[in-house]
Design an enzyme around this catalytic site. Sequence first.
Site, PDB file in Angstrom:
ATOM      1  N   HIS A 153       0.526  -1.523  -0.383  1.00 17.89           N
ATOM      2  CA  HIS A 153      -0.148  -0.279  -0.012  1.00 17.89           C
ATOM      3  C   HIS A 153       0.961   1.282  -0.038  1.00 17.89           C
ATOM      4  O   HIS A 153       0.669   2.079  -0.728  1.00 17.89           O
ATOM      5  CB  HIS A 153      -0.851  -0.402   0.770  1.00 17.89           C
ATOM      6  N   GLU A 154       2.518   1.164   1.148  1.00 13.59           N
ATOM      7  CA  GLU A 154       2.582   2.682   0.939  1.00 13.59           C
ATOM      8  C   GLU A 154       4.041   2.933  -0.382  1.00 13.59           C
ATOM      9  O   GLU A 154       3.659   3.755  -0.662  1.00 13.59           O
ATOM     10  CB  GLU A 154       3.552   2.234   2.322  1.00 13.59           C
ATOM     11  N   HIS A 206       1.734   3.965  -2.501  1.00 13.39           N
ATOM     12  CA  HIS A 206       1.416   6.333  -2.434  1.00 13.39           C
ATOM     13  C   HIS A 206       2.478   6.810  -3.527  1.00 13.39           C
ATOM     14  O   HIS A 206       2.403   7.539  -4.188  1.00 13.39           O
ATOM     15  CB  HIS A 206       1.407   6.058  -1.375  1.00 13.39           C
ATOM     16  N   GLU A 212      -6.459   6.797  -0.888  1.00 11.95           N
ATOM     17  CA  GLU A 212      -6.411   5.762  -0.369  1.00 11.95           C
ATOM     18  C   GLU A 212      -6.490   4.412  -1.426  1.00 11.95           C
ATOM     19  O   GLU A 212      -5.948   2.793  -1.545  1.00 11.95           O
ATOM     20  CB  GLU A 212      -7.284   5.771   0.233  1.00 11.95           C
TER      21      GLU A 212
END
Length: 387
Positions: A164-165, A168, A255
């Site tokens: 997930h990071e 980003h 997100e």
Amino acid sequence: MAAYGLYTHIASNKFRSMLLLGGLFLLVYVMVFAGALLAEVALNSNRPFDDYLTLAAHDLVKAFPFATIGAAAWIVIAYFFHQNIIDAVTGGHDVTRQEQPRLYNLLENLCISRGIPMPKLKIVDSPALNAFATGLNRSQYAISVTTGLMNALNDREMEAVLGHELTHIRNGDVQLLVIAVVIAGVIGFFAELFFRIFFNSNWSFGGGGRSSSSSSDGDKKGGGAFAIVLLAIALIGLAWGLSLVVRFALSRSRELLADAGSVELTKDPDAMISALRKIEGRGELPGATSAVMEMCIDNPREGFADLFATHPSVDSRVKALVKYAGGRDPGPLPLPGSGAEAGDGGGPSADSSPDTQPEAPQAGPWGSSPQPAPSPAGPIPGPWGGR
């Protein structure tokens, strides 16, 4: 610029980053003009309204290069030192493979699988369950993970959070958030400075020292000064409010896209779902500013009626993963006990706390009954059944 897919989202983030930088300078000029209005009133409170506007405009022209240099200097400082500031707020520190082999290997494997440069890995000593990415260029990118998150998630779930990071970083969300925080910091600093100066000063807006024959003229001029002060306060409040709106206006779809990017990296939507369920409501970082919380995988600080929330709810994110990635939602999950080890793999059931099960010390390994039930029809059949 509308974003219809991953690559257009990345391009849109870059475009919005440039707009935000331009907006920073515009808001700084508005603040300088408001400060010039207050300064002119402080020097002489007996001028007409139009005169104050003209004088403040001249002051803005004179201060224009200094305001531009100041805003640019703030951006340079943020560019080189924003990570140090974030680490000072959260207590994050760099770790190596030798210090955190489990976490380091998970992140390295994800990066190798997609040819992504390896960001720095940081640990935040906090029982909170959260993680966030920072950095403005390839040499600055870093992923910070709390110790609470490391203890609560197994390897599959931790890999999903790291994915997930990484998404980003790949999508350019990190740069956009850092720039928005810089804008809010600059405007908030000057707004507080002007308001402190104003409220700590005793200014009078009358025509003191003038004869009674010119009292009406003095009232008009004093009224002009008072109107100018109200205008300046309104401009400062507007600039400060817009700086906050910039942060709240950042699309919350980032997100959802990061969740989807994690599934693309790990091919494991169930791990992302169970990680979100464990993190849900447990991500508050003590002492962290709202700017830092906006960078986290989950921000429990919700806005009024969810209007100003920077993250979509965990329920909506889970529903999206179930609908589009084929994941399964186990519902809210309890955290493992303090003595349980998370990280050996396995699904959510592997993290169940042992003290939640009924005590049955006499139970056999395959059931909860202390003794096998007697056969109702004579002798007990063998393992292959009766004939």
